[in-house]
Design an enzyme around this catalytic site. Structure first.
Site, PDB file in Angstrom:
ATOM      1  N   THR A  73      45.864  47.036  29.586  1.00  0.00           N
ATOM      2  CA  THR A  73      46.128  47.333  30.617  1.00  0.00           C
ATOM      3  C   THR A  73      47.794  48.348  30.704  1.00  0.00           C
ATOM      4  OG1 THR A  73      44.287  47.431  31.064  1.00  0.00           O
ATOM      5  CG2 THR A  73      45.416  47.741  32.869  1.00  0.00           C
ATOM      6  N   TYR A 157      47.119  44.918  44.634  1.00  0.00           N
ATOM      7  CA  TYR A 157      46.119  44.761  43.799  1.00  0.00           C
ATOM      8  C   TYR A 157      45.026  44.969  44.743  1.00  0.00           C
ATOM      9  CZ  TYR A 157      43.347  46.035  40.330  1.00  0.00           C
ATOM     10  OH  TYR A 157      42.015  46.815  38.839  1.00  0.00           O
ATOM     11  N   HIS A 197      33.885  46.774  29.216  1.00  0.00           N
ATOM     12  CA  HIS A 197      33.826  45.244  28.523  1.00  0.00           C
ATOM     13  C   HIS A 197      32.305  44.367  28.638  1.00  0.00           C
ATOM     14  CE1 HIS A 197      38.416  44.876  27.572  1.00  0.00           C
ATOM     15  NE2 HIS A 197      38.723  45.258  29.212  1.00  0.00           N
ATOM     16  N   ASP A 240      44.536  54.645  29.798  1.00  0.00           N
ATOM     17  CA  ASP A 240      45.386  54.102  29.207  1.00  0.00           C
ATOM     18  C   ASP A 240      45.313  53.476  28.313  1.00  0.00           C
ATOM     19  OD1 ASP A 240      43.737  52.044  30.239  1.00  0.00           O
ATOM     20  OD2 ASP A 240      44.683  50.955  30.582  1.00  0.00           O
ATOM     21  N   HIS A 241      43.462  53.574  27.191  1.00  0.00           N
ATOM     22  CA  HIS A 241      43.586  52.974  26.317  1.00  0.00           C
ATOM     23  C   HIS A 241      42.003  53.757  25.927  1.00  0.00           C
ATOM     24  CE1 HIS A 241      41.379  49.638  28.258  1.00  0.00           C
ATOM     25  NE2 HIS A 241      42.657  49.484  28.211  1.00  0.00           N
TER      26      HIS A 241
HETATM   27  P1  AMP Z   1      42.306  44.552  30.480  1.00  0.00           P
HETATM   28  O1  AMP Z   1      41.555  45.460  29.740  1.00  0.00           O
HETATM   29  O2  AMP Z   1      42.745  43.286  30.035  1.00  0.00           O
HETATM   30  O3  AMP Z   1      44.173  45.367  30.238  1.00  0.00           O
HETATM   31  O4  AMP Z   1      42.703  44.464  32.252  1.00  0.00           O
HETATM   32  C1  AMP Z   1      42.024  45.328  33.105  1.00  0.00           C
HETATM   33  C2  AMP Z   1      42.016  44.416  34.060  1.00  0.00           C
HETATM   34  O5  AMP Z   1      42.992  44.486  34.124  1.00  0.00           O
HETATM   35  C3  AMP Z   1      41.025  45.704  35.342  1.00  0.00           C
HETATM   36  O6  AMP Z   1      40.283  44.722  34.856  1.00  0.00           O
HETATM   37  C4  AMP Z   1      41.834  44.693  35.726  1.00  0.00           C
HETATM   38  O7  AMP Z   1      40.851  43.394  36.607  1.00  0.00           O
HETATM   39  C5  AMP Z   1      43.464  44.411  35.733  1.00  0.00           C
HETATM   40  N1  AMP Z   1      44.271  44.380  36.340  1.00  0.00           N
HETATM   41  C6  AMP Z   1      44.936  46.297  36.250  1.00  0.00           C
HETATM   42  N2  AMP Z   1      45.680  46.186  37.622  1.00  0.00           N
HETATM   43  C7  AMP Z   1      45.851  45.011  37.564  1.00  0.00           C
HETATM   44  C8  AMP Z   1      46.777  44.527  38.528  1.00  0.00           C
HETATM   45  N3  AMP Z   1      48.083  45.356  39.173  1.00  0.00           N
HETATM   46  N4  AMP Z   1      47.162  43.200  39.120  1.00  0.00           N
HETATM   47  C9  AMP Z   1      46.296  42.665  38.753  1.00  0.00           C
HETATM   48  N5  AMP Z   1      45.467  42.418  37.943  1.00  0.00           N
HETATM   49  C10 AMP Z   1      45.030  43.887  37.276  1.00  0.00           C
HETATM   50 ZN    ZN Z   2      40.349  46.157  29.728  1.00  0.00          ZN
HETATM   51 ZN    ZN Z   3      43.304  49.547  30.476  1.00  0.00          ZN
END
Ligand code: AMP
Ligand code: ZN
Ligand code: ZN
Length: 405
Positions: A73, A157, A197, A240-241
């Protein structure tokens, strides 16, 4: 008297040019950029997404949007907004260690807002420097001063405010008096990623969250269309993906192959790990890595060119990535998930979406897949401005636009 004439002329000139600048700013288009985290490129073929389809009918879509590696992300949102690969902007993962400070950048700690990690020039910083107001609702990086700039309006956030309520807030920003009103708004929604997820992208529950996020696209589109200056608003929806299905049996445990004390840093972030050898263990790790099944690994400086990754010091000594659908964990008891991403960015399940509508976009046009780093130059052409050198190429997106710049 003679002395005051040049002064008065200067004031006249100054106010004149300020007025010209203000008028110029007022002629700028509006762009609302919405990201739906984890919305895979083919979800609209698998589920009813009438609102994304309506954007396509009134505008454009790409067959898919190629993410940058690693397909996580923060790296990808920051690539979209800077036009740089993660290797070049420095946000190489959602969690990583800076070998110079030994500090860990993570979404859950204060390092997230430390400007030192963030390279490149976010598009909002480019606009703000030109006196064009911007706002962001939770786009990664928007909580931090980068290049000395931050969106004029931004939010800490949060995941507790309902997504529809966030749309109300964005519409409110667009109803501010014209001198305070943002021209560029970036919005981040943590769905459908968060749910996928948990339930996996192929489950029946997946359809619910995909249809729900599509309905939010419809809500935003309708609310924007009701504004008096709707004709000058561009709406761009990206992700993003994508997301792929995991299974509980497909686990590889790093420490079954590499003892913990061989590593200088604990590793985390399946399916991609960056590891640094403890003194004296580099060669032993290099030999052991070859034995880990269902993964690929390289000394980070030798990651294949197609991944555009590994030269950044934050990639540490070695980069390991699991094969599609496999989970790479450091401890056997880590919590299982049914969906994930982060894999090689040429795996189709990792591709995201690009949909856009607005006065500059063609109608009912489908473009070939392009990379998410190409969006930066596209944004620049919507505003008719120059952006700093970046990894993107304006030619890749010019067919989306009515008039080829
Ligand atoms: P991932 O799927 O591991 O790439 O990360 C996605 C998760 O990152 C989301 O479900 C959010 O919980 C967390 N996330 C996204 N943006 C932020 C942010 N600005 N600050 C903290 N956590 C975030
Ligand atoms: Zn994710
Ligand atoms: Zn993501």
């Amino acid at each position: 008297m003679l002395k005051t004439i040049p002064y008065a002329l200067f004031i006249l000139f100054l106010t004149g040019s300020l007025c010209v600048a203000a008028a110029h700013a007022q002629n700028r288009p509006y762009v609302v950029l919405l990201s739906l985290d984890g919305f895979r490129w083919d979800f609209p073929d698998l589920h009813a997404t009438p609102h994304l389809n309506a954007i396509h009918a009134n505008g454009v879509k790409a067959v898919s949007l190629k993410p940058s590696f690693p397909t996580k992300t923060f790296p990808n949102h920051y690539s979209i907004i800077t036009g740089l690969y993660p290797d070049h902007h420095g946000i190489v993962a959602n969690r990583f260690v800076d070998p110079h400070t030994d500090k860990t950048f993570a979404l859950s700690n204060a390092e997230k807002t430390n400007p030192d990690y963030y390279g490149g020039a976010p598009f909002w910083a480019v606009l703000e420097k030109q006196g064009i107001k911007t706002a962001s609702y939770n786009w990664p990086g928007s909580e931090t001063l980068i290049q000395g700039m931050q969106p004029a309006i931004w939010k800490p956030y949060t995941e507790t405010i309902p997504l529809a309520q966030r749309i109300d807030t964005v519409i409110h920003w667009l109803q501010l008096p014209v001198d305070q009103r943002p021209r560029f708004i970036s919005i981040y929604f943590e769905e459908p990623d968060k749910t996928l997820h948990r339930v996996g992208p192929e489950s029946p529950e997946a359809g619910n969250i995909i249809r729900y996020t599509d309905s939010l696209v419809g809500l935003l589109h309708n609310r924007l269309s009701a504004l008096p200056f709707a004709d000058s608003i561009h709406l761009i929806v990206v992700s993003d993906h994508g997301m792929t299905t995991l299974s509980a049996e497909k686990n590889v445990v790093l420490h079954d192959y590499i003892p913990e004390h061989w590593l200088r840093y604990p590793a985390s972030g399946s399916p991609v790990l960056f590891i640094k050898a403890a003194p004296g263990y580099y060669d032993s790790i290099a030999a052991q890595l070859k034995k880990i099944p269902h993964t690929k690994s390289w000394p980070s400086a030798k990651v294949p060119r197609k991944l555009r990754f590994g030269k950044n010091e934050r990639a540490l000594d070695f980069t390991i990535v699991a094969d599609k659908g496999w989970t790479l964990i450091t401890q056997p008891h880590q919590k299982p998930e049914l969906g994930n991403h982060g894999y090689d960015n040429s795996i189709r399940d990792m591709y995201g979406i690009f949909y856009a509508t607005g006065p500059s976009f063609r109608k009912n046009h489908t473009a070939k897949t392009f990379r998410n780093i190409d969006i930066y130059e596209l944004l620049a052409s919507l505003y008719g401005i120059q952006v700093p050198p970046n990894d993107g190429n304006a030619k890749k997106t010019k067919r989306l636009l009515k008039k080829h710049p």
